[in-house]
Structures are given as C-alpha cells and as structure tokens.
Design an enzyme around this catalytic site. Structure first.
Site, mmCIF file in Angstrom:
data_model
loop_
_atom_site.group_PDB
_atom_site.id
_atom_site.type_symbol
_atom_site.label_atom_id
_atom_site.label_comp_id
_atom_site.label_asym_id
_atom_site.label_seq_id
_atom_site.Cartn_x
_atom_site.Cartn_y
_atom_site.Cartn_z
ATOM 1 N N GLU A 488 3.210 -3.849 -5.095
ATOM 2 C CA GLU A 488 3.176 -4.400 -6.452
ATOM 3 C C GLU A 488 4.480 -4.120 -7.191
ATOM 4 O OE1 GLU A 488 1.059 -6.518 -7.066
ATOM 5 O OE2 GLU A 488 -0.449 -6.040 -5.571
ATOM 6 N N ASP A 551 5.464 -7.150 0.646
ATOM 7 C CA ASP A 551 4.936 -6.325 1.742
ATOM 8 C C ASP A 551 6.052 -5.524 2.402
ATOM 9 O OD1 ASP A 551 2.241 -6.837 1.624
ATOM 10 O OD2 ASP A 551 2.220 -8.352 3.215
#
Length: 639
Positions: A488, A551
C-alpha cells in the site's frame, strides 16, 4: 515444508497444491482461500453476535447498532417480502413508465437523481485531483452510463463471452419483466430496445485498462459546455439546485462519451432509452423484493462469477443491511475484535515499514537527489489509518428505519436511505475534503492507498492470520501483513500514485530524466506479466501494472525488514507470501477478473514476483532450468 524440487518449479503450487486439491468452493461463493476464509470468519462472528443481540444474550447500548438491527429485521422478513411480491416496486416503475419525453424527465431530474433512478451518465462529488496545497476541495465529476456487460471489451466481435452473458441477462430481465406484469411479447420488445440502447453507448466508453490510468480521467470542462453536450437532457438548473450553487466546471472521466452523447441520446432514440430505463429500474431493485425476485435477479451475477447458488436468505439480509450501515457495523467489529492495543501495535508496524521505505528511497541509485528528496517528503506526509475510524460519519445518525409493523417495506427503506446518502454526498460540493473519511469499513478484508488523500488504510479485518498474528514469527508476519503494508505504501510510487504530490494533488514532482527511467522500469513490469496464460486467457500487462509495481515494492521492503529482525527466516517469509495468496475460484470468476481486475491472478502474484529477488534463489536453491528461474537481466526491481 513442501518438496524442494516442487518449490523450485512451481512455488505457489508447492505451498498450496494440497490445499487446492481438497478445498471446495461453497455453493454460494465464487472463490475460497486466503482472503475469502477471513471474510467468512468475519461474517460468522458478526452474524453470531447480532443473532445473540436479537435473542437478548448480548447487550447493546449503541443506538446506531439498534437502528442497524431494525433494518436487518426488515431485510430478513421474507414472509413479508413474499407477501408483498412486486407491490413495493410498482410506484417506482409507474414513475418511469409515466415519462413520455425528455421534457418530462428534465422536470423531475433532481428527484430522479436523489431517488437513484437510472440515467445514461453518472454525476457525483469527489476530490479535485489538481487542488493545490493541503486544503483540497470536492468538485463535480461526471462519467458515462453503466453498461450491461462488465466491460467494453465484452462488446468486441471476437469476445465469445459477451453474447453468452448477454443471453443470460436477456433471459433474466425478460423473466423479471413478466413478474411485474408485462406480457412475454412486451418483455421481449422492452429488452430488445434496452440492448440496442446499451450497445449504442459501448463504443464511447473506456475499458478497464483505460479507466485504470488515473491521470487520463481528469478532464475538466466548463459546466456550460457539459450541459450543452447533454443535448435533450436540459438539466443544468437541476444540477445547480442539487449542489446548492452553479459549478464553473465538471471533471469528466470519459470525454469521448459526452462528446458523442447526442448520438446516443436523442428524440429518435427516446423509445429505446425509455425501455432501457425500465429494464434498469426492474433489474436494480428486484433483489429487494420477494425470494423469487431475489433468486431470478441474481441469475446474471451468478453466471458471471460461476457461483452455483444464491446466498442463503439470512446471510443475504445481513449483507444487505451491513452494506447500508457499513461504517456502523465496521466500528462494532473493529472495537470488539481488534481494540485499541492492537490498533497501536499495527500502527507502529506501519511506521516501521515506512521507515524501511524511506531508507530505500534515500539509498536509491536511479533517482536524482531532487526527486529522492521529494519522494521522502511525500512518504513523511502520508497519513495512516489502522483498524477503525476515530469518528463516526454523521450521515448514519440520519438513518431511521420504518419497521414492517409501521408499514415499512425493504425497498421503501432502501430508497429512503439511498436518498439520504446521495444528499450527503452532494452536500460536500465545494467544501474541503475530509481526510479522516474511510473508504472501507473496518470489517473489510482488504487495504488501500488513496493517492488524492496520500493515505494508507488497513481495516481491522485483514489484520489477522495468516497475514498477521502474534503466534506467527516476525518473518511470517512480514511475508504476510508486512508485504501488504509495504504494497500500500508502494502505491504512492506506482505509475498512478507517482503522479500525485505529498498533498494528494495531481502534479508532476519528478525530473524529466527520472520519470523516463521510472516509465522504462514500469514497462519492464508490464512485459513480465503481459501475455502470461491464465484461465484460458492471457494477462493484460497494462491493466495490472500499478498493482504489480506495488507488489514488487511491497515484497522488496518487507523482505528488507524481515532481514533486519533478530532471527530472520526467509523460508518462512516467502512461504507465507505464497500462502496468503492461495485461492481456488470458479473458471468464470477467474475469466471475469482477468478482464476487469487491476490485480494479477493470485497464483501469478505469488509466483512471478518472487522470481525478481536474488534472496529467493539463494533461499530455495533455484537454478537455471527450474520452473521458478528467471535470468538476472529479466528480473524487475523498481523500489
């Protein structure tokens, strides 16, 4: 631990293969696995608690929960819903059928929007992405109308799924139309017109890949120009009335749609447009009626997702009530099952993870000093939301349920509440953005980064095993929640997030050379995933690039943090990374996600990302010729 040879050839399958063989997808689900297991656990806890409250076994002193339970009772009263049949829908349908011209519709447009009736475009109040400084204002946004099929690409001639799904939707809609009193011939004609109108919008809509490019969604035009583009929809005064003032401009996400609006919506197409309105009204509201209506109206969704059965009645009522009182239910869950102590612990973990990220930015070798410094400023300004909000949104205090014994119906309550929520949203026009507002409730198994708020949010429901647990080692926790946290944070520096500054404004803070290098590295990530076979189709590298960059950054930073713990165990780190992504889904659901989801399929997230890290090769002894081997020059490292 799985067999070493398996680990080197298909890491995801080596960790999750046995589980996948045994796992069964519940008949009312389209998937099961890591995330879905947590969702089911949260549902079970909440439904159990609310059942105990109704039975008097559990006390409740929160008036908002009391109101939620009243609404839940109305939703769960299937005896009354079955008794009423189509009756609650009739006034709404009659209102649509009474429209005989655009002039009729224009006169009641304000009420039409507040009540949630369908129109071939959407307007809403959202943050101005280019507001400068710390105080951001909410402005008017507009988007093209929704299509029947999940994405514009389903309308392409070569897409075989499109006609199949449209046939399912047609059958469902015609059945619903006959259930509200239309003859079979009338239903066929209404649906034929609705499909014709729907197909006329498709060429001017953006597809999921295009909608994922945030910078290209920001297209300000003069309000007077926007009203002119709406042609027969002479609703400028009504929109001004809804907002309390006349806006100077509108941010349009799909300019091509509005430039061609009058080709789609005009006097000649009015009959088809009206039947499109009828179909949308019936299909959107049928789920709030009797059990038969609920079953029929879910047919298309089940075909789309591969779900074999509709949700059980009680659970569907719970989902419906919880969706309406989302923050209220989330607040209850967060305070009972997470608490202040855990909230602080996880907040500290996020701070530690931003520290790792900051260090990596400062040591970055491909960014210039100026861009590095600005990136650190952005990171330092990032807000952190953990567990549950500190305050409840005022709008929930306005929800007052009309009970069945007082003449209330589920649909009547739903429409009343929808009006309250719409009024609340529109009332925020030209007012400062509330940075404390949560876009997810605390009982949601997910997390997010908001580029326009420059904030990260980790709801309570995701903060449990296998993502996070005091019973897991630090390395396991970093492979789970640590990687999610850093993922995030990385969104602040993905191809979309990187375009926003520390105040959440869409404004370039990069040097030209650095942006060029960033795009080159992002392109390598696109190429790494693009065309990979999955579920009978192929991954669209451009659609999933932002999540893949996140990611990559998340795994990189979590790995760094794990290596600096007292007793690092990189096997446990990588194994838990693969474990949290374990999933078994219907083929239909996998194919749907492949078309519209900005995330790569779970197996590829687990397998492809680890190939980019030298530590993975060292930990598991992966060599050239192994399935998990990727040549060093092909490994993508961005952050």
């Amino acid at each position: 631990m799985a067999d070493a040879t398996k680990l080197r050839n298909d890491f995801y399958d080596a960790i999750n293969g046995e589980w996948i063989k045994k796992a069964e997808i519940p008949s009312d689900h389209s998937s099961t696995g890591g995330f879905m297991d947590l969702v089911d656990d949260v549902d079970e806890k909440l439904m159990g608690d609310f059942a105990d409250m109704k039975a008097g076994k559990l006390t409740n002193d929160d008036p908002l929960i009391t109101e939620f339970l009243k609404f839940y009772d109305v939703a769960a009263n299937f005896e009354k819903r079955d008794q009423d049949g189509a009756t609650p829908l009739k006034p709404f349908l009659e209102k649509v059928e009474a429209i005989s011209s655009f002039e009729d519709l224009n006169k009641q447009f304000k009420d039409w929007i507040l009540t949630g009736f369908p129109v071939p475009f959407d307007i809403g109040v959202e943050p101005d992405l280019k507001s400068q400084g710390k105080t951001k204002l909410n402005v008017l946004w507009a988007e093209g109308g929704s299509l029947i099929l999940p994405d514009k690409t389903y309308y392409d001639k070569g897409n075989q799924a499109g006609p199949q799904l449209l046939a399912v939707f047609t059958q469902m809609a015609e059945k619903l139309l006959t259930m509200v009193g239309k003859s079979a011939d009338e239903a066929k004609q209404i649906m034929a017109d609705a499909k014709k109108f729907d197909a006329s919008m498709a060429p001017f809509k953006k597809n999921s890949e295009e909608m994922s490019d945030v910078a290209k969604l920001y297209n300000p035009i003069e309000f007077s120009e926007f009203v002119k583009e709406l042609g027969e929809f002479k609703v400028g005064d009504a929109i001004s009335d809804l907002l309390g003032e006349t806006p100077k401009q509108v941010i349009v996400t799909e300019p091509k749609f509005f430039e061609n609006f009058t080709k789609v919506v005009n006097e000649e197409t009015f009959p088809a447009f009206k039947n499109w309105l009828i179909v949308n009204t019936v299909t959107q509201l049928a789920g709030y009626l009797s059990e038969e209506f609920r079953q029929v109206s879910g047919t298309y969704h089940r075909a789309l997702s591969g779900q074999k059965e509709a949700m059980k009645q009680q659970k569907s009522a719970f989902y419906l009530a919880r969706r309406t009182f989302s923050q209220v239910v989330g607040d209850y869950y967060g305070k009972k099952y997470f608490g202040e102590k855990a909230k602080q612990d996880v907040h500290d973990m996020v701070i530690a993870m931003t520290g790792v990220y900051k260090q990596r930015l400062q040591n970055n070798t491909w960014l210039s000093k100026a861009t590095r410094e600005k990136a650190v400023v952005k990171l330092s300004a990032m807000d952190i939301h953990v567990g549950y909000p500190d305050k409840m949104e005022e709008v929930y205090k306005r929800l007052q349920t009309t009970a069945v014994e007082d003449g209330g119906t589920l649909l009547g309550n739903v429409q009343t509440f929808a009006k309250i929520f719409t009024e609340d949203q529109l009332s925020k026009y030209n007012k400062p953005v509330d940075k404390e507002k949560w876009e997810m409730s605390a009982d949601t198994v997910n997390a997010y980064y908001s580029p326009e708020g420059n904030l990260i949010c980790f709801p309570a429901a995701i903060l449990q095993a296998p993502f996070y647990s005091l019973k897991q080692s630090a390395s396991e926790n970093y492979g789970g929640i640590g990687a999610v946290m850093a993922h995030e944070i990385s969104h602040a520096f993905d191809p979309n997030g990187a375009l926003f500054d520390e105040n959440g404004s869409l404004h370039n803070w990069w040097t030209e050379t650095d942006m060029k290098e960033f795009k080159k590295r992002s392109q390598a990530m696109i190429e790494e995933f693009d065309g990979l076979p999955f579920a009978g189709g192929k991954v669209n590298g451009k659609l999933v690039v932002t999540e893949n960059v996140a990611d990559d950054g998340g795994l990189s930073c979590a790995l760094e943090a794990a290596k600096h713990t007292d007793d690092p165990d990189l096997k446990a780190f990588f194994v838990n990374w693969a474990r949290v992504w374990r999933s078994k889904a219907t083929k239909e659901y996998e194919q749907l996600l492949l078309s519209i989801d900005v995330h790569a399929p779970a197996k590829l997230r687990a397998n492809v990302q680890v190939k980019n890290f030298d530590e993975f090769y060292e930990t598991f002894g992966v060599q050239p010729g192994d399935g998990m081997y990727l040549k060093p020059e092909k490994r993508v490292q961005i952050w």
